[in-house]
Design a protein around this motif. Structure first.
Motif, PDB file in Angstrom:
ATOM      1  N   GLY A  71      59.511  29.969  47.994  1.00 53.25           N
ATOM      2  CA  GLY A  71      60.145  31.129  47.378  1.00 53.25           C
ATOM      3  C   GLY A  71      59.754  32.453  47.991  1.00 53.25           C
ATOM      4  N   TRP A  72      58.675  32.464  48.790  1.00 53.41           N
ATOM      5  CA  TRP A  72      58.296  33.698  49.465  1.00 53.41           C
ATOM      6  C   TRP A  72      59.172  33.863  50.714  1.00 53.41           C
ATOM      7  N   PRO A  73      59.556  35.089  51.060  1.00 54.08           N
ATOM      8  CA  PRO A  73      60.456  35.309  52.215  1.00 54.08           C
ATOM      9  C   PRO A  73      59.718  35.233  53.548  1.00 54.08           C
ATOM     10  N   GLU A  74      59.009  34.138  53.779  1.00 56.22           N
ATOM     11  CA  GLU A  74      58.173  34.012  54.975  1.00 56.22           C
ATOM     12  C   GLU A  74      59.012  33.971  56.243  1.00 56.22           C
ATOM     13  N   ALA A  75      60.079  33.155  56.248  1.00 55.97           N
ATOM     14  CA  ALA A  75      60.893  33.009  57.454  1.00 55.97           C
ATOM     15  C   ALA A  75      61.627  34.301  57.787  1.00 55.97           C
ATOM     16  N   GLU A  76      62.203  34.951  56.768  1.00 54.64           N
ATOM     17  CA  GLU A  76      62.948  36.192  57.016  1.00 54.64           C
ATOM     18  C   GLU A  76      62.030  37.299  57.526  1.00 54.64           C
ATOM     19  N   SER A  77      60.857  37.409  56.931  1.00 54.51           N
ATOM     20  CA  SER A  77      59.925  38.453  57.366  1.00 54.51           C
ATOM     21  C   SER A  77      59.405  38.166  58.769  1.00 54.51           C
ATOM     22  N   TRP A  78      59.260  36.871  59.125  1.00 57.68           N
ATOM     23  CA  TRP A  78      58.822  36.540  60.484  1.00 57.68           C
ATOM     24  C   TRP A  78      59.872  36.969  61.499  1.00 57.68           C
ATOM     25  N   GLU A  79      61.137  36.781  61.182  1.00 58.37           N
ATOM     26  CA  GLU A  79      62.207  37.192  62.097  1.00 58.37           C
ATOM     27  C   GLU A  79      62.141  38.692  62.348  1.00 58.37           C
ATOM     28  N   ARG A  80      61.912  39.468  61.312  1.00 58.40           N
ATOM     29  CA  ARG A  80      61.802  40.926  61.478  1.00 58.40           C
ATOM     30  C   ARG A  80      60.557  41.290  62.286  1.00 58.40           C
ATOM     31  N   TRP A  81      59.456  40.599  61.993  1.00 56.79           N
ATOM     32  CA  TRP A  81      58.211  40.866  62.727  1.00 56.79           C
ATOM     33  C   TRP A  81      58.375  40.538  64.205  1.00 56.79           C
ATOM     34  N   ARG A  82      59.007  39.388  64.491  1.00 53.88           N
ATOM     35  CA  ARG A  82      59.188  38.970  65.874  1.00 53.88           C
ATOM     36  C   ARG A  82      60.107  39.928  66.629  1.00 53.88           C
ATOM     37  N   ALA A  83      61.160  40.392  65.968  1.00 54.86           N
ATOM     38  CA  ALA A  83      62.059  41.354  66.609  1.00 54.86           C
ATOM     39  C   ALA A  83      61.313  42.642  66.949  1.00 54.86           C
ATOM     40  N   ARG A 115      58.531  46.153  71.025  1.00 57.60           N
ATOM     41  CA  ARG A 115      57.310  46.777  71.553  1.00 57.60           C
ATOM     42  C   ARG A 115      57.017  46.270  72.961  1.00 57.60           C
ATOM     43  N   GLU A 116      57.214  44.967  73.162  1.00 57.82           N
ATOM     44  CA  GLU A 116      56.976  44.387  74.480  1.00 57.82           C
ATOM     45  C   GLU A 116      57.919  44.989  75.513  1.00 57.82           C
ATOM     46  N   GLY A 117      59.176  45.187  75.123  1.00 50.96           N
ATOM     47  CA  GLY A 117      60.140  45.775  76.049  1.00 50.96           C
ATOM     48  C   GLY A 117      59.777  47.194  76.424  1.00 50.96           C
ATOM     49  N   LYS A 118      59.316  47.984  75.442  1.00 44.42           N
ATOM     50  CA  LYS A 118      58.915  49.358  75.728  1.00 44.42           C
ATOM     51  C   LYS A 118      57.705  49.391  76.654  1.00 44.42           C
ATOM     52  N   ALA A 119      56.745  48.517  76.404  1.00 44.25           N
ATOM     53  CA  ALA A 119      55.547  48.478  77.251  1.00 44.25           C
ATOM     54  C   ALA A 119      55.895  48.056  78.675  1.00 44.25           C
ATOM     55  N   GLY A 120      56.892  47.163  78.811  1.00 37.78           N
ATOM     56  CA  GLY A 120      57.280  46.697  80.126  1.00 37.78           C
ATOM     57  C   GLY A 120      57.768  47.801  81.034  1.00 37.78           C
ATOM     58  N   GLY A 121      58.296  48.865  80.441  1.00 40.10           N
ATOM     59  CA  GLY A 121      58.771  49.980  81.240  1.00 40.10           C
ATOM     60  C   GLY A 121      57.668  50.785  81.890  1.00 40.10           C
TER      61      GLY A 121
END
Length: 372
Positions: A208-220, A225-231
């Motif tokens: 019942g906790w929104p673990e999967a949905e929150s992980w998707e937001r965290w991963r995005a 952040r990774e893309g910005k650092a790559g620049g």
């Protein structure tokens, strides 16, 4: 919170309180101070000017550090923000902390019963942690402080809450019921296992906790952040493990302005630094009352050092207004250490308007921001 703090040291002891928001720390401190707390009370956060912050840190280390000895107070409370997570070698008898991601929560717990040989009152024979800043919401899903969720994101807080509940029982016990027995954490032995579970792929949250949905937001967010650092990689793509220094500065020509580079090393919204100055009859004074002159003139290096002791990093919400409204004082033009420093000039009543906020500086509370 203030009541919980009082109860934690009712029979003596040193309590460390770590919260995730400066205004929250200030409010708890005021609640204890105004109620006449009987003991040593200290507040420590990033919105103190440099001199006051260094002084308060030194006091805490002297009174509750590894060499406190007989100087350790019978009853003491230190209310701090994330400054207390690391490089803060103090020893608390009890810890009260807002929920944070598991690795940071464990760092805070590292300040608890830290040194062998510390003299402790009978009320604190074992290390004890009270986790705050989280409550059971609808259907038992945790509700977090808005500031905590903004800083850390929902996913890492959900995972931390799940691990804490395993050890401490449910978030809210039923009427007249005690929390279910859990299991102790052994620090540092359990740290690798807890951190691995917190950031692993296995689900650990209750149904019942929104673990999967929150992980998707965290991963995005992490990919962003990774893309910005790559620049800002200095070497060519896919050559960061190259065995020689050849090509290391391949992208060095992209070096931008100092402000832009500052933004690169700080993963978050930009902030501004300023030096606190008080307007006085006929001129200006430094934060500690040192006279500066009609236009803020500084005569020698000693006065410059004292003035810079009033340096402070403003909260993110004030950055835009600070950059638009604050300027160095005219008298600083010939001083290399001051000519580019923004002056936060407080009027004679101790306040000033900055954007849509009224700001002031209190020696006990630090920078106080009031939204108008």
């Amino acid at each position: 919170m203030a009541q919980a703090v009082r109860e934690s040291v009712a029979d003596g002891g040193v309590a460390l309180v770590v919260v995730n928001q400066v205004a929250r720390a200030q409010a708890i401190y005021q609640g204890l101070r105004d109620a006449g707390f009987d003991g040593c009370l200290r507040l420590l956060h990033a919105r103190f000017c440099a001199a006051h912050r260094a002084d308060r840190t030194s006091q805490c280390l002297r009174l509750m550090g590894p060499h406190a000895g007989e100087d350790r107070p019978r009853r003491m409370v230190v209310i701090a923000t994330q400054l207390a997570e690391q490089s803060f070698d103090v020893d608390a008898d009890v810890l009260i902390t807002d929920l944070a991601p598991t690795d940071l929560l464990l760092q805070r717990i590292g300040r608890l019963h830290r040194h062998s040989g510390t003299r402790r009152p009978a009320a604190h024979p074992v290390p004890r942690v009270l986790v705050t800043g989280v409550a059971a919401g609808r259907d038992g899903v945790p509700r977090f402080l808005r500031t905590s969720e903004t800083i850390y994101g929902e996913w890492s807080l959900l995972r931390a809450a799940a691990l804490v509940m395993e050890a401490a029982g449910p978030l809210v016990a039923g009427e007249g019921k005690k929390p279910l027995p859990g299991s102790d954490w052994s620090i540092p032995a359990d740290v690798p296992h807890l951190v691995a579970r917190a950031y692993g792929e296995t689900k650990i949250c209750p149904a019942g906790w929104p673990e999967a949905e929150s992980w998707e937001r965290w991963r995005a967010k992490e990919l962003e952040r990774e893309g910005k650092a790559g620049g800002y990689l200095l070497c060519r793509q896919r050559e960061w493990a190259f065995p020689t220094l050849e090509g290391l500065h391949y992208a060095g020509s992209r070096a931008a302005t100092e402000d832009q580079l500052d933004a690169v090393v700080r993963d978050g919204a930009p902030t501004a630094e300023a030096v606190i100055v008080r307007r006085s009859a006929g001129g200006y004074r430094a934060f500690d009352g040192t006279w500066l002159g009609v236009h803020g003139e500084v005569d020698d290096d000693e006065v410059t050092d004292r003035l810079l002791g009033g340096g402070i990093r403003l909260p993110q919400g004030l950055t835009e207004a600070a950059q638009a409204e604050l300027r160095p004082l005219p008298g600083w033009a010939d001083r290399p250490w001051l000519r580019y420093q923004l002056a936060l000039v407080l009027e004679e009543d101790g306040t000033r308007l900055l954007g849509a906020n009224r700001v002031s500086y209190d020696d006990d509370l630090g920078l106080v921001v009031e939204r108008l």
